[in-house]
Design an enzyme around this catalytic site. Structure first.
Site, PDB file in Angstrom:
ATOM      1  N   THR A  15     -44.466  52.654  18.016  1.00 36.77           N
ATOM      2  CA  THR A  15     -43.562  53.049  17.291  1.00 36.77           C
ATOM      3  C   THR A  15     -42.254  52.079  17.162  1.00 36.77           C
ATOM      4  O   THR A  15     -41.163  52.468  16.407  1.00 36.77           O
ATOM      5  CB  THR A  15     -43.079  54.415  17.311  1.00 36.77           C
ATOM      6  OG1 THR A  15     -42.704  54.569  18.637  1.00 36.77           O
ATOM      7  CG2 THR A  15     -44.103  55.488  17.165  1.00 36.77           C
ATOM      8  N   GLY A  16     -42.022  51.289  18.351  1.00 41.46           N
ATOM      9  CA  GLY A  16     -41.033  50.715  18.467  1.00 41.46           C
ATOM     10  C   GLY A  16     -40.734  49.509  17.711  1.00 41.46           C
ATOM     11  O   GLY A  16     -41.672  49.021  16.856  1.00 41.46           O
ATOM     12  N   CYS A 132     -37.178  37.326  25.477  1.00 44.09           N
ATOM     13  CA  CYS A 132     -37.085  36.407  23.999  1.00 44.09           C
ATOM     14  C   CYS A 132     -36.080  35.181  24.371  1.00 44.09           C
ATOM     15  O   CYS A 132     -36.560  34.119  23.622  1.00 44.09           O
ATOM     16  CB  CYS A 132     -36.554  37.495  22.932  1.00 44.09           C
ATOM     17  SG  CYS A 132     -35.552  38.484  23.447  1.00 44.09           S
ATOM     18  N   GLN A 159     -27.053  36.474  20.669  1.00 43.41           N
ATOM     19  CA  GLN A 159     -28.298  37.239  20.355  1.00 43.41           C
ATOM     20  C   GLN A 159     -28.128  38.511  19.419  1.00 43.41           C
ATOM     21  O   GLN A 159     -27.247  39.109  19.676  1.00 43.41           O
ATOM     22  CB  GLN A 159     -28.726  37.770  21.970  1.00 43.41           C
ATOM     23  CG  GLN A 159     -29.245  36.712  22.869  1.00 43.41           C
ATOM     24  CD  GLN A 159     -29.655  37.099  24.098  1.00 43.41           C
ATOM     25  OE1 GLN A 159     -29.142  36.686  25.185  1.00 43.41           O
ATOM     26  NE2 GLN A 159     -30.710  38.272  24.191  1.00 43.41           N
ATOM     27  N   SER A 162     -31.567  43.501  17.302  1.00 41.11           N
ATOM     28  CA  SER A 162     -32.895  43.684  17.421  1.00 41.11           C
ATOM     29  C   SER A 162     -33.314  43.407  18.691  1.00 41.11           C
ATOM     30  O   SER A 162     -34.632  44.099  19.187  1.00 41.11           O
ATOM     31  CB  SER A 162     -33.723  43.336  16.026  1.00 41.11           C
ATOM     32  OG  SER A 162     -33.723  41.950  16.253  1.00 41.11           O
ATOM     33  N   GLY A 163     -32.920  42.695  19.434  1.00 42.03           N
ATOM     34  CA  GLY A 163     -33.458  42.533  20.962  1.00 42.03           C
ATOM     35  C   GLY A 163     -33.210  43.685  21.776  1.00 42.03           C
ATOM     36  O   GLY A 163     -33.732  43.757  22.747  1.00 42.03           O
ATOM     37  N   LYS A 216     -32.369  36.082  34.017  1.00 44.83           N
ATOM     38  CA  LYS A 216     -33.809  36.000  33.295  1.00 44.83           C
ATOM     39  C   LYS A 216     -34.236  34.687  32.906  1.00 44.83           C
ATOM     40  O   LYS A 216     -34.963  34.182  33.117  1.00 44.83           O
ATOM     41  CB  LYS A 216     -33.984  37.174  32.123  1.00 44.83           C
ATOM     42  CG  LYS A 216     -34.204  38.587  32.745  1.00 44.83           C
ATOM     43  CD  LYS A 216     -34.531  39.346  31.468  1.00 44.83           C
ATOM     44  CE  LYS A 216     -34.027  40.943  31.572  1.00 44.83           C
ATOM     45  NZ  LYS A 216     -33.859  41.708  30.479  1.00 44.83           N
ATOM     46  N   HIS A 245     -32.227  35.301  17.454  1.00 52.63           N
ATOM     47  CA  HIS A 245     -31.499  34.715  18.466  1.00 52.63           C
ATOM     48  C   HIS A 245     -31.032  33.347  18.299  1.00 52.63           C
ATOM     49  O   HIS A 245     -32.079  32.379  17.980  1.00 52.63           O
ATOM     50  CB  HIS A 245     -31.850  34.724  19.994  1.00 52.63           C
ATOM     51  CG  HIS A 245     -32.104  36.190  20.371  1.00 52.63           C
ATOM     52  ND1 HIS A 245     -31.761  37.317  19.650  1.00 52.63           N
ATOM     53  CD2 HIS A 245     -32.962  36.854  21.237  1.00 52.63           C
ATOM     54  CE1 HIS A 245     -32.239  38.411  20.498  1.00 52.63           C
ATOM     55  NE2 HIS A 245     -32.907  38.211  21.456  1.00 52.63           N
ATOM     56  N   ASN A 320     -36.489  36.825  17.373  1.00 52.73           N
ATOM     57  CA  ASN A 320     -36.873  37.423  18.715  1.00 52.73           C
ATOM     58  C   ASN A 320     -37.831  38.380  18.747  1.00 52.73           C
ATOM     59  O   ASN A 320     -38.423  38.565  19.849  1.00 52.73           O
ATOM     60  CB  ASN A 320     -35.455  37.930  19.176  1.00 52.73           C
ATOM     61  CG  ASN A 320     -34.880  38.951  18.287  1.00 52.73           C
ATOM     62  OD1 ASN A 320     -34.240  38.576  17.156  1.00 52.73           O
ATOM     63  ND2 ASN A 320     -34.685  40.233  18.462  1.00 52.73           N
TER      64      ASN A 320
HETATM   65  N1  LIG Z   1     -36.472  43.584  20.896  1.00 53.79           N
HETATM   66  C1  LIG Z   1     -36.844  42.439  21.429  1.00 53.79           C
HETATM   67  O1  LIG Z   1     -36.244  41.498  20.807  1.00 53.79           O
HETATM   68  C2  LIG Z   1     -37.736  42.486  22.621  1.00 53.79           C
HETATM   69  C3  LIG Z   1     -38.230  41.029  22.936  1.00 53.79           C
HETATM   70  C4  LIG Z   1     -39.131  41.046  24.117  1.00 53.79           C
HETATM   71  C5  LIG Z   1     -39.088  42.220  24.864  1.00 53.79           C
HETATM   72  N2  LIG Z   1     -38.557  43.395  24.528  1.00 53.79           N
HETATM   73  C6  LIG Z   1     -39.127  44.435  25.248  1.00 53.79           C
HETATM   74  O2  LIG Z   1     -39.908  45.392  24.752  1.00 53.79           O
HETATM   75  C7  LIG Z   1     -39.603  46.503  25.066  1.00 53.79           C
HETATM   76  C8  LIG Z   1     -39.407  47.618  23.837  1.00 53.79           C
HETATM   77  O3  LIG Z   1     -38.584  47.088  23.055  1.00 53.79           O
HETATM   78  P1  LIG Z   1     -38.104  47.515  21.517  1.00 53.79           P
HETATM   79  O4  LIG Z   1     -37.148  46.620  21.131  1.00 53.79           O
HETATM   80  O5  LIG Z   1     -39.519  47.694  20.594  1.00 53.79           O
HETATM   81  O6  LIG Z   1     -37.489  49.074  21.795  1.00 53.79           O
HETATM   82  P2  LIG Z   1     -37.554  50.377  20.756  1.00 53.79           P
HETATM   83  O7  LIG Z   1     -37.606  49.935  19.332  1.00 53.79           O
HETATM   84  O8  LIG Z   1     -36.527  51.232  21.291  1.00 53.79           O
HETATM   85  O9  LIG Z   1     -39.031  51.136  21.298  1.00 53.79           O
HETATM   86  C9  LIG Z   1     -39.462  51.647  22.292  1.00 53.79           C
HETATM   87  C10 LIG Z   1     -40.958  51.997  22.255  1.00 53.79           C
HETATM   88  O10 LIG Z   1     -41.271  52.327  23.790  1.00 53.79           O
HETATM   89  C11 LIG Z   1     -41.883  53.864  23.351  1.00 53.79           C
HETATM   90  N3  LIG Z   1     -41.458  54.616  24.566  1.00 53.79           N
HETATM   91  C12 LIG Z   1     -40.530  54.964  24.900  1.00 53.79           C
HETATM   92  N4  LIG Z   1     -40.451  56.014  26.065  1.00 53.79           N
HETATM   93  C13 LIG Z   1     -41.847  55.916  26.286  1.00 53.79           C
HETATM   94  C14 LIG Z   1     -42.697  56.860  27.284  1.00 53.79           C
HETATM   95  N5  LIG Z   1     -42.237  57.591  28.237  1.00 53.79           N
HETATM   96  N6  LIG Z   1     -44.142  56.484  27.330  1.00 53.79           N
HETATM   97  C15 LIG Z   1     -44.529  55.716  26.318  1.00 53.79           C
HETATM   98  N7  LIG Z   1     -43.764  55.062  25.309  1.00 53.79           N
HETATM   99  C16 LIG Z   1     -42.661  55.302  25.430  1.00 53.79           C
HETATM  100  C17 LIG Z   1     -41.160  54.413  22.192  1.00 53.79           C
HETATM  101  O11 LIG Z   1     -41.908  55.431  21.788  1.00 53.79           O
HETATM  102  P3  LIG Z   1     -41.172  56.637  20.954  1.00 53.79           P
HETATM  103  O12 LIG Z   1     -40.838  56.055  19.649  1.00 53.79           O
HETATM  104  O13 LIG Z   1     -42.434  57.766  21.023  1.00 53.79           O
HETATM  105  O14 LIG Z   1     -40.045  57.018  21.791  1.00 53.79           O
HETATM  106  C18 LIG Z   1     -40.981  52.924  21.278  1.00 53.79           C
HETATM  107  O15 LIG Z   1     -42.394  52.949  20.737  1.00 53.79           O
HETATM  108  C19 LIG Z   1     -38.637  46.703  26.175  1.00 53.79           C
HETATM  109  O16 LIG Z   1     -39.107  46.609  27.158  1.00 53.79           O
HETATM  110  C20 LIG Z   1     -37.845  45.373  25.563  1.00 53.79           C
HETATM  111  O17 LIG Z   1     -37.070  44.930  26.847  1.00 53.79           O
HETATM  112  C21 LIG Z   1     -37.768  43.610  23.244  1.00 53.79           C
END
Ligand SMILES: NC(=O)c1ccc[n+]([C@@H]2O[C@H](COP(=O)([O-])OP(=O)(O)OC[C@H]3O[C@@H](n4cnc5c(N)ncnc54)[C@H](OP(=O)(O)O)[C@@H]3O)[C@@H](O)[C@H]2O)c1
Length: 355
Positions: A15-16, A132, A159, A162-163, A216, A245, A320
């Site tokens: 959902t994220g 990213c 950056q 959305s990151g 990182k 980014h 990103n």
């Molecule tokens: N955004 C980027 O550009 C980027 C790039 C590389 C890596 N990342 C990494 O990817 C990860 C997620 O990033 P995002 O940007 O997509 O964040 P986000 O939009 O905040 O989404 C977080 C996701 O994690 C889920 N979640 C939270 N708590 C949980 C739990 N206890 N058990 C299972 N699922 C859970 C959420 O589900 P619910 O909706 O149910 O809360 C949601 O699907 C992070 O580790 C981040 O560092 C992000």
């Protein structure tokens, strides 16, 4: 890809922002998905989402949810990855993880598809997807490493919000609206308002004065490029851009190099596009890169502060959420399928070993 058997694929954090992009990229690239399991927190369990005309119910990410899963794409934060990735592996899945939980573990390959795909061969069930900011940098550095050698790299990042995830996107939107309405801007995700600002703080501060995001870039670049002693420094800055980014990169090379040669080298890297015509105001922009899978490079010029034509400065931009996260994850999954490496090395060897 030639008609491989369909796989059961789980997306954790479906959902994220990144998870949703992963689902989209799996479909766009026609990854051979038989069953798609969408996992998130208990808060989302039971909700349904439409994927390519099919309605799929979100399930809670717990150990049992990985029974029968071939590949699990994790993007729900480091704590969840640390807890659930080993459980998924124990149940036979191979994990490609987007968090920073496993990236620097010496037993976990950290892979960018066009830079070090051969590192996939030694995975034992978990593969890490880089940060990213590192992701868009290393394919470009690889071209210089292989041609003229790298002496030192300094990278400053710009950056997008959305990151940080969905909440940060909403925070920037809210602050822009508040500004237009003449109201006070509330900051909750970031320590200061991000609208109309530049915040030199991404992730936590470390004892050495760098932020973890900056560190990182340092440690992950060394691991991916197989250059343990690479001299590299970074300043990471969050800016009020929604997607993509940007990075200002300064490189000291071992041998001389001209900007013309550098452009040719960069253009020769799979997935890298050179967009560099300053006279026509042509250079990579965050808004142009958003929604694209390529890494864009421009503003390539000689850095005269380094003698002997061994200095280069340039600008690197990429989405990103796509190459910086979801697209590389799916590209790694494709490589695993193509190379017959979906299962961990020990499991492959156990099957291959003579009785
Ligand atoms: N955004 C980027 O550009 C980027 C790039 C590389 C890596 N990342 C990494 O990817 C990860 C997620 O990033 P995002 O940007 O997509 O964040 P986000 O939009 O905040 O989404 C977080 C996701 O994690 C889920 N979640 C939270 N708590 C949980 C739990 N206890 N058990 C299972 N699922 C859970 C959420 O589900 P619910 O909706 O149910 O809360 C949601 O699907 C992070 O580790 C981040 O560092 C992000």
């Amino acid at each position: 890809m030639s008609q491989p058997n369909p796989l059961t694929v789980a997306v954790v954090g479906a959902t994220g922002v990144v998870g949703r992009t992963m689902v989209q990229v799996l479909g766009e690239r026609e990854f051979p998905v038989g069953e798609l399991r969408l996992l998130a927190s208990g808060r989302s369990a039971g909700r349904t989402v439409e994927v390519r005309g099919r309605s799929i119910e979100i399930q809670e990410a717990v150990g049992e949810a990985f029974d029968g899963v071939d590949i699990a794409l994790f993007s729900a934060g480091a704590d969840i990855s640390k807890d659930l990735a080993p459980q998924a592996v124990a149940r036979g899945a191979t994990v490609i993880d987007n968090s920073n939980a496993w990236r620097m573990d010496p037993n976990v390959p950290l892979v960018v598809s066009q830079v070090n795909p051969d590192d996939l061969a030694w995975h034992e069930g978990i593969i890490a997807n880089p940060n990213c900011s590192t992701m868009q940098l290393v394919p470009v550095l690889m071209a210089l490493r292989d041609s003229v050698g790298l002496e030192r790299v300094v990278v400053d990042t710009y950056q997008s919000v959305s990151g940080t995830g969905a909440e940060a996107i909403a925070e920037l939107e809210g602050q822009i609206r508040a500004h237009v309405a003449g109201e006070q801007k509330h900051a909750a995700v970031y320590p200061h308002p991000i609208a109309f600002n530049a915040l030199p703080e991404i992730d936590v501060f470390l004892e050495n004065g760098y932020t973890r995001e900056e560190w990182k870039v340092v440690t992950e670049s060394r691991k991916i490029l197989h250059l343990e002693d690479l001299r590299i420094s970074c300043t990471a800055v969050r800016i009020p851009v929604f997607v993509s980014h940007s990075e200002a990169v300064h490189v000291e090379t071992r041998a001389p190099i001209t900007p013309e040669k550098a452009r040719r080298l960069f253009a020769g890297v799979d997935g890298v596009v050179v967009n560099d015509d300053p006279a026509s105001h042509e250079y990579p922009l965050a808004t142009d890169a958003a929604g694209r899978d390529e890494i864009f490079v421009g503003r390539v010029r000689q850095d005269p502060s380094i003698p002997g034509e061994r200095g280069l400065a340039f600008w690197v931009v990429s989405d990103n959420l796509r190459k910086g996260a979801a697209t590389n994850t799916v590209q790694l999954a494709e490589l695993l399928v193509e190379r017959g490496q979906v299962r961990a090395r020990s499991r492959r060897q156990a099957v291959e070993a003579p009785a």
